[in-house]
Design an enzyme around this catalytic site. Structure first.
Site, mmCIF file in Angstrom:
data_model
loop_
_atom_site.group_PDB
_atom_site.id
_atom_site.type_symbol
_atom_site.label_atom_id
_atom_site.label_comp_id
_atom_site.label_asym_id
_atom_site.label_seq_id
_atom_site.Cartn_x
_atom_site.Cartn_y
_atom_site.Cartn_z
ATOM 1 N N LYS A 202 1.103 -1.188 0.163
ATOM 2 C CA LYS A 202 0.549 -0.091 0.162
ATOM 3 C C LYS A 202 0.591 0.989 0.243
ATOM 4 C CE LYS A 202 -3.080 2.696 3.330
ATOM 5 N NZ LYS A 202 -3.562 2.913 4.469
ATOM 6 N N GLU A 252 -7.546 12.864 13.537
ATOM 7 C CA GLU A 252 -6.645 11.260 13.515
ATOM 8 C C GLU A 252 -5.636 12.108 14.582
ATOM 9 O OE1 GLU A 252 -3.767 7.917 11.969
ATOM 10 O OE2 GLU A 252 -4.475 9.577 10.521
ATOM 11 N N GLU A 296 -8.115 -4.833 4.598
ATOM 12 C CA GLU A 296 -7.490 -3.193 4.877
ATOM 13 C C GLU A 296 -6.814 -3.370 6.029
ATOM 14 O OE1 GLU A 296 -7.302 0.870 2.876
ATOM 15 O OE2 GLU A 296 -8.871 -0.363 2.288
ATOM 16 N N GLU A 428 -11.927 10.923 -4.134
ATOM 17 C CA GLU A 428 -12.191 10.656 -2.285
ATOM 18 C C GLU A 428 -10.903 12.204 -2.415
ATOM 19 O OE1 GLU A 428 -9.549 7.893 1.071
ATOM 20 O OE2 GLU A 428 -11.053 6.801 -0.858
ATOM 21 N N LYS A 432 -11.726 15.388 1.079
ATOM 22 C CA LYS A 432 -10.957 15.405 1.993
ATOM 23 C C LYS A 432 -10.303 16.833 1.597
ATOM 24 C CE LYS A 432 -10.201 11.019 2.389
ATOM 25 N NZ LYS A 432 -8.118 9.682 2.332
#
Length: 462
Positions: A202, A252, A296, A428, A432
């Site tokens: 990834k 986060e 994932e 996506e 964001k």
């Protein structure tokens, strides 16, 4: 910088700190009253901290930057002249952050941002607990109580909280991309080929925008809007020199250390939000049930557990749940542990997480350097604070931007895996950008509904 790579510098001498109580004020009230700060921090379940000037500054470069900052800051904080009855919430703290790459150049729009930079504010205001506290710090060979007391009197006498609401958004004049859609397709296609070849599992690739505003950037207005819209996020603003401000509202948490208690979390797998409740719930159900998404997510959780193994014990994984934000929702797993390590040692162990770098880490970082068409700077890197005891909180600097006058550069990214579709990942990334763009556009979105199945949620994949 010291002639040795990675060695931090700060003035030598004693630290003198004194604290008084101020009339209660909001974070934005402090910003409007005392002017442009060097550092702003506020987080869920924590007070807000605003710092002005520098009693001490610590900077560092190179791969030893975390250790260098910790050692020099410890020297500064080692023997404070501070009354024993001073409130703990108003204790002196270093605030700042790191660049994403340890070879950060600090050039172009990132001029003035070293690979690591932290400030112990000369004037520190703590608010958001029902009380507002002013702490004045001075450090150096000539530091004395009389100088501190003069500053305390001066700030106290002119402190009249300005609690005006945010002005109308300035509006966006123009927007330019650092990565075209065609370039993005090429980047994602190349990355997926390297993943299928076995070089990567990834990689997280990012983009940036160059936005021109109709009026100059206002930090109090930006922080007010972000606070209203994203109250459950980690809001920050950092200005290492008299130049641009790096700010954001990150969902986060990288890590919190409070005593020997450690909190972090694993987040991976992303789907959108539904326009109607039934659609939204179905998307969440798909997220929970998909073997692809579960794999994932578990890969990321396992990697974080591995990263903590050398610096923590009693690592426990909580129940996996869905974290819902304005435009996307993710799988999130809280992770707790015990550690007597300094929070900066924990930051070093965890950065970069798979949600902003990739797997394997070294290969992912190499691909990011080779691929991206702009300088990440401090984007997706650790930002936060720490104190004398080694406690502190750091967030991952997502949903963030660099602002200087009428120019703003927002950043956003997406995690690329073997079956990633370039166009889907493109959309996506555009979602964001919204938290930052909504600060400046008159028709901003609805923001974070703060609907998660528990505390300490986090957003992922940059």
């Amino acid at each position: 910088m010291d002639s040795r790579e990675g060695v931090a510098r700060a003035d030598t001498g004693r630290l003198v700190s004194r604290t008084v109580r101020l009339p209660d004020a909001s974070l934005t009230g402090v910003l409007r009253t005392l002017g442009r700060p060097n550092a702003v921090w506020t987080a869920p379940e924590e007070p807000g901290v605003v710092g002005y000037g520098a009693a001490a500054q610590v900077t560092a470069d190179g791969p030893e930057r975390f250790e260098a900052v910790r050692e020099r800051a410890n020297d500064v904080l080692a023997s404070p002249d501070r009354p024993a009855d001073a409130p703990a919430v108003a204790r002196p703290r270093f605030l700042g952050g790191f660049a994403f790459h340890d070879g950060h150049a600090g050039a172009g729009p990132w001029a003035g941002f070293p690979t690591a930079a932290f400030v112990l504010p000369h004037v520190q205001v703590v608010t958001g607990t029902g009380e507002t506290w002013l702490t004045v710090n001075t450090h150096g060979p000539n530091a004395d109580e009389a100088t501190v007391e003069r500053t305390l009197r001066d700030v106290t006498e002119r402190f009249a909280p300005d609690e005006r609401g945010a002005a109308s958004p300035p509006g966006v004049v123009s927007t330019e991309r650092t990565t075209s859609r065609a370039e993005w397709r090429e980047q994602v296609t190349a990355a997926t080929e390297r993943i299928r070849s076995g070089e990567l599992e990834k990689v997280v690739l990012a983009q940036a925008l160059d936005v021109t505003l109709a009026e100059s950037f206002s930090l109090p207005d930006a922080m007010a809007r972000l606070g209203d819209t994203y109250p459950a996020c980690f809001r920050f603003a950092l200005r290492p020199t008299d130049g641009a401000t790096f700010f954001g509202a990150s969902p986060e948490r990288l890590v919190t250390r409070d005593g020997d208690a450690l909190r972090t979390g694993a987040l991976a797998a992303t789907v959108g939000r539904g326009e109607e409740p039934d659609e939204d719930q179905q998307l969440a159900a798909d997220l929970r049930s998909s073997s692809k998404y579960r794999h994932e997510h578990e890969v990321v959780a396992e990697r974080i557990r591995e990263q903590l193994a050398g610096v923590a014990s009693g690592i426990e994984t909580g129940e996996r749940r869905v974290r819902k934000l304005e435009a996307v929702q993710h799988l999130f797993t809280p992770i707790t542990a015990s550690s007597d390590a300094h929070v900066l040692d924990l930051v070093e162990a965890l950065h970069p997480t798979p949600a902003v770098g990739g797997l394997p880490p070294d290969a992912a970082l190499r691909v990011i350097r080779e691929t991206e068409t702009f300088d990440r700077g401090w984007y997706a890197a650790p930002v936060g604070w720490f104190d004398r005891s080694g406690d502190g909180t750091f967030a991952v600097a997502l949903r963030s931007a660099l602002a200087d006058g009428t120019h703003v550069r927002p950043f956003a990214g997406a995690g690329i895996v073997a079956d990633s579709d370039p166009d889907t990942e493109w959309e996506e990334v555009q979602l964001k950008y919204r938290p930052v763009l909504d600060v400046f556009e008159a028709d901003g979105g609805a923001g974070d509904a703060v609907t998660e199945d528990g505390p300490n949620g986090g957003d992922g994949d940059a």
